[in-house]
Design an enzyme around this catalytic site. Structure first.
Site, PDB file in Angstrom:
ATOM      1  N   GLN A  98       0.848  -1.191   0.000  1.00  0.00           N
ATOM      2  CA  GLN A  98       0.000   0.000   0.000  1.00  0.00           C
ATOM      3  C   GLN A  98       0.885   1.243   0.000  1.00  0.00           C
ATOM      4  O   GLN A  98       1.655   1.472   0.931  1.00  0.00           O
ATOM      5  CB  GLN A  98      -0.939   0.042   1.204  1.00  0.00           C
ATOM      6  CG  GLN A  98      -1.955   1.172   1.052  1.00  0.00           C
ATOM      7  CD  GLN A  98      -2.818   1.379   2.273  1.00  0.00           C
ATOM      8  OE1 GLN A  98      -2.312   1.726   3.328  1.00  0.00           O
ATOM      9  NE2 GLN A  98      -4.122   1.188   2.127  1.00  0.00           N
ATOM     10  N   TYR A 185      -6.239  11.011   3.780  1.00  0.00           N
ATOM     11  CA  TYR A 185      -4.849  11.294   3.416  1.00  0.00           C
ATOM     12  C   TYR A 185      -4.788  12.034   2.073  1.00  0.00           C
ATOM     13  O   TYR A 185      -5.810  12.448   1.542  1.00  0.00           O
ATOM     14  CB  TYR A 185      -4.036  10.005   3.430  1.00  0.00           C
ATOM     15  CG  TYR A 185      -3.978   9.386   4.811  1.00  0.00           C
ATOM     16  CD1 TYR A 185      -3.454  10.107   5.892  1.00  0.00           C
ATOM     17  CD2 TYR A 185      -4.481   8.126   5.064  1.00  0.00           C
ATOM     18  CE1 TYR A 185      -3.420   9.566   7.177  1.00  0.00           C
ATOM     19  CE2 TYR A 185      -4.456   7.574   6.350  1.00  0.00           C
ATOM     20  CZ  TYR A 185      -3.926   8.305   7.393  1.00  0.00           C
ATOM     21  OH  TYR A 185      -3.905   7.773   8.662  1.00  0.00           O
ATOM     22  N   ARG A 232      -7.305   2.057  -2.740  1.00  0.00           N
ATOM     23  CA  ARG A 232      -8.268   2.001  -1.632  1.00  0.00           C
ATOM     24  C   ARG A 232      -8.995   3.346  -1.552  1.00  0.00           C
ATOM     25  O   ARG A 232      -8.377   4.404  -1.619  1.00  0.00           O
ATOM     26  CB  ARG A 232      -7.565   1.723  -0.305  1.00  0.00           C
ATOM     27  CG  ARG A 232      -8.554   1.321   0.791  1.00  0.00           C
ATOM     28  CD  ARG A 232      -7.890   1.038   2.109  1.00  0.00           C
ATOM     29  NE  ARG A 232      -8.577  -0.050   2.818  1.00  0.00           N
ATOM     30  CZ  ARG A 232      -8.559  -0.234   4.131  1.00  0.00           C
ATOM     31  NH1 ARG A 232      -7.876   0.600   4.910  1.00  0.00           N
ATOM     32  NH2 ARG A 232      -9.188  -1.237   4.678  1.00  0.00           N
ATOM     33  N   GLY A 322      -9.344  -6.475   9.020  1.00  0.00           N
ATOM     34  CA  GLY A 322      -8.221  -5.697   9.518  1.00  0.00           C
ATOM     35  C   GLY A 322      -7.790  -6.129  10.891  1.00  0.00           C
ATOM     36  O   GLY A 322      -7.019  -7.080  11.060  1.00  0.00           O
TER      37      GLY A 322
END
Length: 372
Positions: A98, A185, A232, A322
């Site tokens: 990622q 982000y 994502r 997760g």
């Protein structure tokens, strides 16, 4: 014929032994930013998953918002990741890196020369935290520093950082990369009109606000091929102070259709209700599925029942778990056998020790203790 999350699936480079994905989770176990044998062991332990997406990996020294995270922009980092990819591949699991740039969710103490973090616009995330050094040299959570708005010409430089990190990922043995376009982000900051108030080609219309995301995707595709590039996204997400806006649905429809044209490996959606933020609206997944023709992953509040219901309905292709993977390295076996899960201990999620990292026991390792 119905599908099951424990059956193999084949789509492009995603030749997976099951439909279970280990979602990306920051663990902050690399003081020097270089992956090592401990990281290789951590990921090997969790290689029951068909696909592993690594923790967020910094694409440059300005991309970080958390101390002790690994990177993919130096030669020694590439060499370190080879230990991880080799370990995971030996267990028959596919692994994507990622690629992460936090944008304004950072602090001057972890930026080069103590400079301000960069963002689409100079709007501070004044109620959000980065993990950095305080004035006494102690590490901990700190309010994010006021950011500096990127100059138009600088945006291309960050696109190149994503591209180079993608090249480095393939050199390190990864099967592909997932761009972090979620959780407030940098990429998502560009998408949000309240955080992105630019007046150049990266601000204003949906097409302009989506330009940075698509340029980064296209640069990675050019470098390593569309079937090795994924992203994502968190539609309706509000983490790190991203306000809701009127054009959310229209924005993500545009992105879904554009990404369909590019035939990327997958889109990984996250429902942020599990993180205490806004939930995906009812039927949004069904609508998104009608817009995006490729492989879809969903994370957020996942359990076996939800995963099987959504995959059997064809709403998603893969189910991502997760936090459950942290305390349950054998999560796939536990799900398959309906064995109880070990609850996580969030006080151990971050830090440089192996405690709470590689020392979690499998269910079968608990059996001798139960028989004493």
């Amino acid at each position: 014929m119905s599908t099951t999350i424990f059956e193999p699936v084949h789509s492009g480079v995603l030749n997976l032994k099951n439909r279970i994905v280990m979602a990306p989770m920051t663990r902050a176990r690399n003081a020097d930013g270089i992956p090592n044998e401990n990281n290789a062991l951590y990921y090997r332990q969790r290689s029951g998953a068909g696909l592993i997406v690594t923790e967020g990996v910094a694409i440059s020294d300005t991309a970080k918002g958390v101390l002790h995270i690994p990177g993919l922009y130096r030669k020694e980092q590439v060499e370190g990741w080879k230990l991880v990819t080799k370990a995971v591949h030996e267990e028959g699991t596919v692994i994507f890196a990622q690629l992460w740039h936090v944008g304004r969710v950072s602090h001057t103490s972890i930026q080069p020369e103590g400079k301000a973090p960069v963002a689409p616009s100079a709007i501070q995330a004044s109620n959000s935290h980065a993990w950095g050094w305080n004035e006494n040299g102690e590490e901990g959570f700190l309010i994010c520093s006021p950011p500096r708005a990127l100059e138009t010409a600088e945006v291309a430089g960050i696109v190149k950082d994503f591209q180079q990190a993608a090249k480095n990922a393939i050199e390190a043995g990864f099967d592909g990369v997932e761009l972090h376009g979620a959780n407030g982000y940098l990429i998502e900051q560009f998408l949000n009109p309240y955080i992105n108030t630019r007046t150049d080609q990266y601000g204003g219309s949906i097409e302009n606000r989506s330009r940075f995301l698509l340029e980064a995707i296209d640069a990675c595709i050019e470098a390593i091929g569309a079937d090795k590039v994924a992203i994502r996204l968190t539609p309706y997400g509000g983490l790190h102070e991203l306000p809701q806006y009127d054009e959310i649905e229209e924005t993500y429809r545009y992105l879904a259709e554009e990404l369909s044209k590019r035939k990327i490996a997958y889109i990984h959606l996250m429902d942020q209700k599990s993180r205490g933020s806004f939930a995906l609206p009812e039927d949004f997944l069904v609508r998104f599925r009608s817009w995006f023709t490729g492989t879809m992953i969903l994370a957020g509040g996942m359990n076996r029942e939800k995963a099987e219901t959504l995959t059997e309905a064809g709403t998603i292709d893969l189910a991502a778990f997760g936090e459950a993977f942290i305390a349950n390295p054998d999560l796939v076996e536990r799900l398959k056998n309906n064995w109880p899960l070990t609850p996580p201990d969030r006080s151990l999620h971050y830090g440089l020790t192996l405690n709470g990292y590689t020392d979690w026991k499998t269910y079968e390792e608990f059996i001798p203790e139960r028989e004493k």
